[in-house]
Scaffold this motif. Sequence first.
Motif, short mmCIF file in Angstrom:
data_model
loop_
_atom_site.label_atom_id
_atom_site.label_comp_id
_atom_site.label_asym_id
_atom_site.label_seq_id
_atom_site.Cartn_x
_atom_site.Cartn_y
_atom_site.Cartn_z
N CYS A 50 0.83 -1.20 0.00
CA CYS A 50 0.00 0.00 0.00
C CYS A 50 0.87 1.26 0.00
CB CYS A 50 -0.92 0.02 1.22
SG CYS A 50 -2.33 -1.07 1.08
N HIS A 51 1.91 1.24 0.80
CA HIS A 51 2.79 2.40 0.91
C HIS A 51 3.49 2.70 -0.42
CE1 HIS A 51 5.45 5.29 2.79
NE2 HIS A 51 6.49 4.65 2.27
N LYS A 52 3.91 1.67 -1.12
CA LYS A 52 4.66 1.87 -2.37
C LYS A 52 3.75 2.12 -3.57
CE LYS A 52 8.82 1.68 -1.02
NZ LYS A 52 9.68 2.86 -1.11
N LEU A 53 2.56 1.53 -3.59
CA LEU A 53 1.72 1.60 -4.79
C LEU A 53 0.72 2.74 -4.81
CD1 LEU A 53 0.98 -2.21 -5.29
CD2 LEU A 53 2.61 -0.78 -6.54
N ILE A 54 0.31 3.23 -3.64
CA ILE A 54 -0.74 4.23 -3.58
C ILE A 54 -0.13 5.59 -3.26
CG2 ILE A 54 -2.85 4.93 -2.41
CD1 ILE A 54 -3.36 1.96 -1.85
N SER A 55 -0.35 6.55 -4.16
CA SER A 55 0.18 7.90 -3.94
C SER A 55 -0.73 8.64 -2.96
CB SER A 55 0.24 8.66 -5.27
OG SER A 55 -1.07 8.90 -5.75
N GLU A 56 -0.26 9.79 -2.51
CA GLU A 56 -1.04 10.58 -1.54
C GLU A 56 -2.36 11.05 -2.15
OE1 GLU A 56 -0.59 14.51 1.34
OE2 GLU A 56 1.14 13.79 0.20
N GLU A 57 -2.32 11.43 -3.42
CA GLU A 57 -3.53 11.89 -4.10
C GLU A 57 -4.56 10.76 -4.22
OE1 GLU A 57 -4.77 13.11 -8.61
OE2 GLU A 57 -2.84 13.80 -7.87
N GLU A 58 -4.08 9.57 -4.58
CA GLU A 58 -4.97 8.41 -4.68
C GLU A 58 -5.51 8.02 -3.31
OE1 GLU A 58 -2.94 6.22 -8.52
OE2 GLU A 58 -2.27 5.71 -6.50
N PHE A 59 -4.66 8.13 -2.30
CA PHE A 59 -5.10 7.81 -0.94
C PHE A 59 -6.24 8.73 -0.50
CE2 PHE A 59 -4.77 8.60 3.64
CZ PHE A 59 -4.98 7.33 4.12
N LYS A 60 -6.11 10.00 -0.81
CA LYS A 60 -7.17 10.95 -0.44
C LYS A 60 -8.46 10.65 -1.17
CE LYS A 60 -4.27 14.74 1.09
NZ LYS A 60 -3.89 16.14 0.91
N LYS A 61 -8.37 10.22 -2.43
CA LYS A 61 -9.58 9.89 -3.18
C LYS A 61 -10.23 8.61 -2.67
CE LYS A 61 -8.35 12.10 -7.52
NZ LYS A 61 -8.02 11.88 -8.94
N VAL A 62 -9.43 7.61 -2.38
CA VAL A 62 -9.97 6.32 -1.95
C VAL A 62 -10.59 6.40 -0.57
CG1 VAL A 62 -9.30 3.96 -1.33
CG2 VAL A 62 -8.44 4.96 -3.41
N THR A 63 -10.03 7.23 0.30
CA THR A 63 -10.56 7.34 1.67
C THR A 63 -11.59 8.45 1.81
OG1 THR A 63 -8.71 8.77 2.29
CG2 THR A 63 -8.47 6.42 2.73
N PHE A 64 -11.98 9.07 0.70
CA PHE A 64 -12.97 10.16 0.69
C PHE A 64 -12.53 11.34 1.55
CE2 PHE A 64 -15.37 6.15 0.20
CZ PHE A 64 -15.72 6.30 -1.12
N TYR A 65 -11.23 11.57 1.58
CA TYR A 65 -10.64 12.66 2.35
C TYR A 65 -11.15 14.01 1.85
CZ TYR A 65 -6.86 15.42 4.47
OH TYR A 65 -6.13 16.32 5.20
N ASN A 66 -11.22 14.18 0.55
CA ASN A 66 -11.65 15.46 -0.02
C ASN A 66 -13.14 15.70 0.19
OD1 ASN A 66 -9.06 15.89 -0.90
ND2 ASN A 66 -9.42 15.05 -2.92
N LEU A 67 -13.95 14.65 0.20
CA LEU A 67 -15.38 14.81 0.37
C LEU A 67 -15.76 15.23 1.79
CD1 LEU A 67 -16.72 11.75 -1.63
CD2 LEU A 67 -16.68 14.14 -2.33
N LEU A 68 -14.94 14.85 2.76
CA LEU A 68 -15.21 15.20 4.15
C LEU A 68 -14.70 16.59 4.51
CD1 LEU A 68 -14.35 11.80 5.81
CD2 LEU A 68 -16.61 12.73 5.31
N LYS A 69 -14.05 17.25 3.56
CA LYS A 69 -13.52 18.61 3.75
C LYS A 69 -12.54 18.69 4.92
CE LYS A 69 -16.42 20.49 0.73
NZ LYS A 69 -16.10 20.38 -0.63
#
Length: 78
Positions: A50-69
């Motif tokens: 997970c650490h090597k394959l998922i970038s920070e931008e993808e992590f934020k999208k997958v965890t709905f980080y941006n939707l929760l503001k």
Amino acid sequence: MNKFKFIIKGILLWTTAFVTIFFIAGIDSIYDNGYFFQSLIAVVVMIFCCHKLISEEEFKKVTFYNLLKLDEDEWIYR
């Protein structure tokens, strides 16, 4: 970004999270049955992938980080 890769990375991230939680919750029975080191290696490999394959931008999208503001600066001064 290919949507298929994004879905697979999301599945990897959430599967890793649940496996890690189950490993921590069931550590007593895992150790008693003799599967401690095999399980520990599997969890560490999943976290490393997970650490090597998922970038920070993808992590934020997958965890709905941006939707929760959620904003990092917002939490510092609370």
